[in-house]
Write an enzyme that holds these catalytic residues in place. Structure first.
Site, PDB file in Angstrom:
ATOM      1  N   SER A  33       0.834  -1.210   0.000  1.00  0.00           N
ATOM      2  CA  SER A  33       0.000   0.000   0.000  1.00  0.00           C
ATOM      3  C   SER A  33       0.865   1.255   0.000  1.00  0.00           C
ATOM      4  O   SER A  33       1.752   1.404   0.836  1.00  0.00           O
ATOM      5  CB  SER A  33      -0.892   0.030   1.242  1.00  0.00           C
ATOM      6  OG  SER A  33      -1.587  -1.180   1.372  1.00  0.00           O
ATOM      7  N   HIS A  64      -3.877  -1.196  -4.812  1.00  0.00           N
ATOM      8  CA  HIS A  64      -2.992  -2.216  -5.368  1.00  0.00           C
ATOM      9  C   HIS A  64      -3.264  -2.384  -6.867  1.00  0.00           C
ATOM     10  O   HIS A  64      -4.207  -3.068  -7.256  1.00  0.00           O
ATOM     11  CB  HIS A  64      -3.204  -3.572  -4.676  1.00  0.00           C
ATOM     12  CG  HIS A  64      -2.651  -3.628  -3.284  1.00  0.00           C
ATOM     13  ND1 HIS A  64      -1.429  -4.186  -2.993  1.00  0.00           N
ATOM     14  CD2 HIS A  64      -3.144  -3.197  -2.111  1.00  0.00           C
ATOM     15  CE1 HIS A  64      -1.207  -4.083  -1.698  1.00  0.00           C
ATOM     16  NE2 HIS A  64      -2.236  -3.491  -1.129  1.00  0.00           N
ATOM     17  N   HIS A  86      -3.767 -10.825  -1.452  1.00  0.00           N
ATOM     18  CA  HIS A  86      -3.776 -11.201  -0.045  1.00  0.00           C
ATOM     19  C   HIS A  86      -4.601 -12.468   0.162  1.00  0.00           C
ATOM     20  O   HIS A  86      -5.565 -12.724  -0.570  1.00  0.00           O
ATOM     21  CB  HIS A  86      -4.405 -10.083   0.802  1.00  0.00           C
ATOM     22  CG  HIS A  86      -3.752  -8.742   0.621  1.00  0.00           C
ATOM     23  ND1 HIS A  86      -4.005  -7.942  -0.464  1.00  0.00           N
ATOM     24  CD2 HIS A  86      -2.852  -8.082   1.391  1.00  0.00           C
ATOM     25  CE1 HIS A  86      -3.283  -6.825  -0.358  1.00  0.00           C
ATOM     26  NE2 HIS A  86      -2.581  -6.893   0.751  1.00  0.00           N
ATOM     27  N   TYR A  88      -6.677 -12.911   2.512  1.00  0.00           N
ATOM     28  CA  TYR A  88      -8.054 -12.582   2.929  1.00  0.00           C
ATOM     29  C   TYR A  88      -8.983 -12.322   1.742  1.00  0.00           C
ATOM     30  O   TYR A  88     -10.199 -12.334   1.886  1.00  0.00           O
ATOM     31  CB  TYR A  88      -8.079 -11.376   3.893  1.00  0.00           C
ATOM     32  CG  TYR A  88      -7.629 -10.062   3.321  1.00  0.00           C
ATOM     33  CD1 TYR A  88      -8.422  -9.346   2.425  1.00  0.00           C
ATOM     34  CD2 TYR A  88      -6.409  -9.502   3.694  1.00  0.00           C
ATOM     35  CE1 TYR A  88      -8.007  -8.137   1.896  1.00  0.00           C
ATOM     36  CE2 TYR A  88      -5.982  -8.297   3.174  1.00  0.00           C
ATOM     37  CZ  TYR A  88      -6.777  -7.620   2.276  1.00  0.00           C
ATOM     38  OH  TYR A  88      -6.355  -6.430   1.759  1.00  0.00           O
ATOM     39  N   GLU A  89      -8.386 -12.090   0.566  1.00  0.00           N
ATOM     40  CA  GLU A  89      -9.237 -11.865  -0.619  1.00  0.00           C
ATOM     41  C   GLU A  89      -9.907 -13.161  -1.074  1.00  0.00           C
ATOM     42  O   GLU A  89     -10.756 -13.143  -1.964  1.00  0.00           O
ATOM     43  CB  GLU A  89      -8.406 -11.271  -1.763  1.00  0.00           C
ATOM     44  CG  GLU A  89      -7.890  -9.871  -1.466  1.00  0.00           C
ATOM     45  CD  GLU A  89      -6.944  -9.361  -2.544  1.00  0.00           C
ATOM     46  OE1 GLU A  89      -7.435  -9.047  -3.637  1.00  0.00           O
ATOM     47  OE2 GLU A  89      -5.732  -9.286  -2.294  1.00  0.00           O
ATOM     48  N   ALA A 116       2.016  -2.351   4.599  1.00  0.00           N
ATOM     49  CA  ALA A 116       1.475  -1.416   5.585  1.00  0.00           C
ATOM     50  C   ALA A 116       1.172  -2.236   6.829  1.00  0.00           C
ATOM     51  O   ALA A 116       0.702  -3.370   6.723  1.00  0.00           O
ATOM     52  CB  ALA A 116       0.197  -0.783   5.055  1.00  0.00           C
ATOM     53  N   MET A 217      -1.459  -7.989   7.255  1.00  0.00           N
ATOM     54  CA  MET A 217      -2.239  -9.093   6.662  1.00  0.00           C
ATOM     55  C   MET A 217      -1.551  -9.681   5.431  1.00  0.00           C
ATOM     56  O   MET A 217      -2.210 -10.219   4.549  1.00  0.00           O
ATOM     57  CB  MET A 217      -3.628  -8.580   6.278  1.00  0.00           C
ATOM     58  CG  MET A 217      -4.375  -7.901   7.423  1.00  0.00           C
ATOM     59  SD  MET A 217      -5.942  -7.192   6.881  1.00  0.00           S
ATOM     60  CE  MET A 217      -6.403  -6.251   8.338  1.00  0.00           C
ATOM     61  N   SER A 218      -0.238  -9.562   5.370  1.00  0.00           N
ATOM     62  CA  SER A 218       0.450 -10.025   4.158  1.00  0.00           C
ATOM     63  C   SER A 218       1.886 -10.425   4.446  1.00  0.00           C
ATOM     64  O   SER A 218       2.247 -10.697   5.594  1.00  0.00           O
ATOM     65  CB  SER A 218       0.450  -8.892   3.125  1.00  0.00           C
ATOM     66  OG  SER A 218       1.291  -7.837   3.554  1.00  0.00           O
ATOM     67  N   ASN A 241      -0.719   3.112  11.206  1.00  0.00           N
ATOM     68  CA  ASN A 241      -1.643   3.455  12.291  1.00  0.00           C
ATOM     69  C   ASN A 241      -1.117   2.840  13.581  1.00  0.00           C
ATOM     70  O   ASN A 241      -0.364   1.878  13.539  1.00  0.00           O
ATOM     71  CB  ASN A 241      -3.050   2.920  11.975  1.00  0.00           C
ATOM     72  CG  ASN A 241      -3.046   1.430  11.676  1.00  0.00           C
ATOM     73  OD1 ASN A 241      -2.489   0.981  10.655  1.00  0.00           O
ATOM     74  ND2 ASN A 241      -3.640   0.650  12.559  1.00  0.00           N
ATOM     75  N   HIS A 253      -9.181   1.465   6.736  1.00  0.00           N
ATOM     76  CA  HIS A 253      -8.375   1.279   5.524  1.00  0.00           C
ATOM     77  C   HIS A 253      -8.015   2.611   4.872  1.00  0.00           C
ATOM     78  O   HIS A 253      -6.922   2.746   4.297  1.00  0.00           O
ATOM     79  CB  HIS A 253      -9.097   0.357   4.532  1.00  0.00           C
ATOM     80  CG  HIS A 253      -8.239  -0.042   3.365  1.00  0.00           C
ATOM     81  ND1 HIS A 253      -7.061  -0.747   3.513  1.00  0.00           N
ATOM     82  CD2 HIS A 253      -8.354   0.192   2.041  1.00  0.00           C
ATOM     83  CE1 HIS A 253      -6.496  -0.938   2.326  1.00  0.00           C
ATOM     84  NE2 HIS A 253      -7.268  -0.378   1.404  1.00  0.00           N
TER      85      HIS A 253
HETATM   86  N1  HPA Z   1      -3.895  -4.348  11.598  1.00  0.00           N
HETATM   87  C1  HPA Z   1      -3.695  -5.285  10.642  1.00  0.00           C
HETATM   88  N2  HPA Z   1      -3.216  -5.004   9.451  1.00  0.00           N
HETATM   89  C2  HPA Z   1      -2.915  -3.729   9.177  1.00  0.00           C
HETATM   90  C3  HPA Z   1      -3.094  -2.712  10.113  1.00  0.00           C
HETATM   91  C4  HPA Z   1      -3.601  -3.052  11.381  1.00  0.00           C
HETATM   92  O1  HPA Z   1      -3.787  -2.190  12.256  1.00  0.00           O
HETATM   93  N3  HPA Z   1      -2.693  -1.552   9.535  1.00  0.00           N
HETATM   94  C5  HPA Z   1      -2.288  -1.870   8.270  1.00  0.00           C
HETATM   95  N4  HPA Z   1      -2.411  -3.192   8.054  1.00  0.00           N
END
Ligand code: HPA
Length: 278
Positions: A33, A64, A86, A88-89, A116, A217-218, A241, A253
């Site tokens: 990202s 992406h 990913h 999760y997709e 990210a 998540m990756s 974050n 997101h």
């Molecule tokens: N949690 C999980 N995955 C993420 C986060 C998060 O806070 N920020 C960016 N990807």
């Protein structure tokens, strides 16, 4: 990897080598990202949309783009994944790591992975960068491991070691470059969770107690497959974050994308600074 995946890999290899022509990429880079714009800086570039490569699946996630871009940067031949898919997709682990298997098949020796991530270490601030020193792969530990299934002994061992997955010399190069460029940079442990939901407060407390500095998540499936195949790996997270177990503020997101994009130029200058030394 099963037989139909190996035949797809063969087809992808043929299709990509044909279009790369004389180019011989040495370094692969997965652009997470906010980093996609690095691919625009490649010169003498050739871009292959994922949809045109056998075995590749497109990313459904905003931010992406789905292209494999080969070109030169800082005197090095790169192969950049502009956007990743990913787990999760809904894709299988084999689909998620397919591009990395192709990179190995193309003879690449080094892989830079970016992502990210949410910061759990209280010293991390949104926009900071983190070199990945180690990881915890909860989905893999629970069975969703891309190396599950028949092992290709010509690629790597059945039981690959992961203690040296992130070589300290590469981390040292980035740390030194960050210091020189005055970029806030940490080194820490990355944890992959499947997502797509963000973490609960109890999960944040658990992750912190487990020594996790950043969560995302990756990345880890790609790293596991790269290390198995003998590639050198450098992982860099953008902390987009802060995850604070004592507040009710939700991660989202839009924030992840915005901060990822703001930090993009810093991460790009860091990568460019170390490329000649890789
Ligand atoms: N949690 C999980 N995955 C993420 C986060 C998060 O806070 N920020 C960016 N990807």
């Amino acid at each position: 990897m099963n037989e139909s995946d190996s035949s797809l890999l063969e087809q992808a290899h043929q299709s990509v080598t044909q279009r790369l022509g004389e180019r011989r990429p040495e370094i692969g880079i997965v652009l997470g990202s906010g980093l996609g714009s690095l691919a625009e800086e490649l010169t003498e570039a050739v871009a292959l949309p994922y949809a045109t490569i056998p075995g590749f699946v497109g990313s459904t996630v905003p931010g992406h783009a789905g292209r494999l871009v080969a070109g030169r940067l800082e005197g090095r031949e790169l192969l950049a994944m502009q956007g990743r898919v990913h787990y999760y997709e809904g894709h299988s682990m084999d689909q998620v790591v397919f591009p990395i298997r192709l990179m190995h098949r193309l003879g690449l020796k080094t892989l830079i992975v970016t992502n990210a991530a949410g910061g759990l270490n209280p010293e991390y601030r949104p926009g900071d960068l983190m070199g990945i020193t180690d990881h915890i792969f909860l989905p893999g530990m629970a069975g969703a491991n891309p190396l599950r299934g028949p092992n290709d002994d010509t690629v790597g061992p059945r039981f690959p070691g992961m203690v040296n997955a992130y070589p300290t010399e590469l981390l040292g190069l980035v740390q030194a470059a960050a210091l020189k460029l005055d970029i806030r940079f940490h080194q820490g442990v990355y944890m992959m969770l499947t997502g797509p939901n963000f973490e609960t407060r109890a999960e944040m407390r658990m992750l912190r107690a487990w020594g996790v500095d950043a969560v995302g998540m990756s990345t880890v499936p790609e790293v596991i497959v790269a290390v198995h195949a003998g590639l050198r790996v450098l992982g860099i997270s953008t902390i987009t974050n802060s995850l604070k177990p004592d507040t009710t503020a939700e991660a989202n997101h839009a924030e992840v994308l915005e901060v990822g994009q703001q930090a993009g130029p810093r991460l790009i200058s860091l990568v460019k600074a170390i490329l000649p030394q890789l």
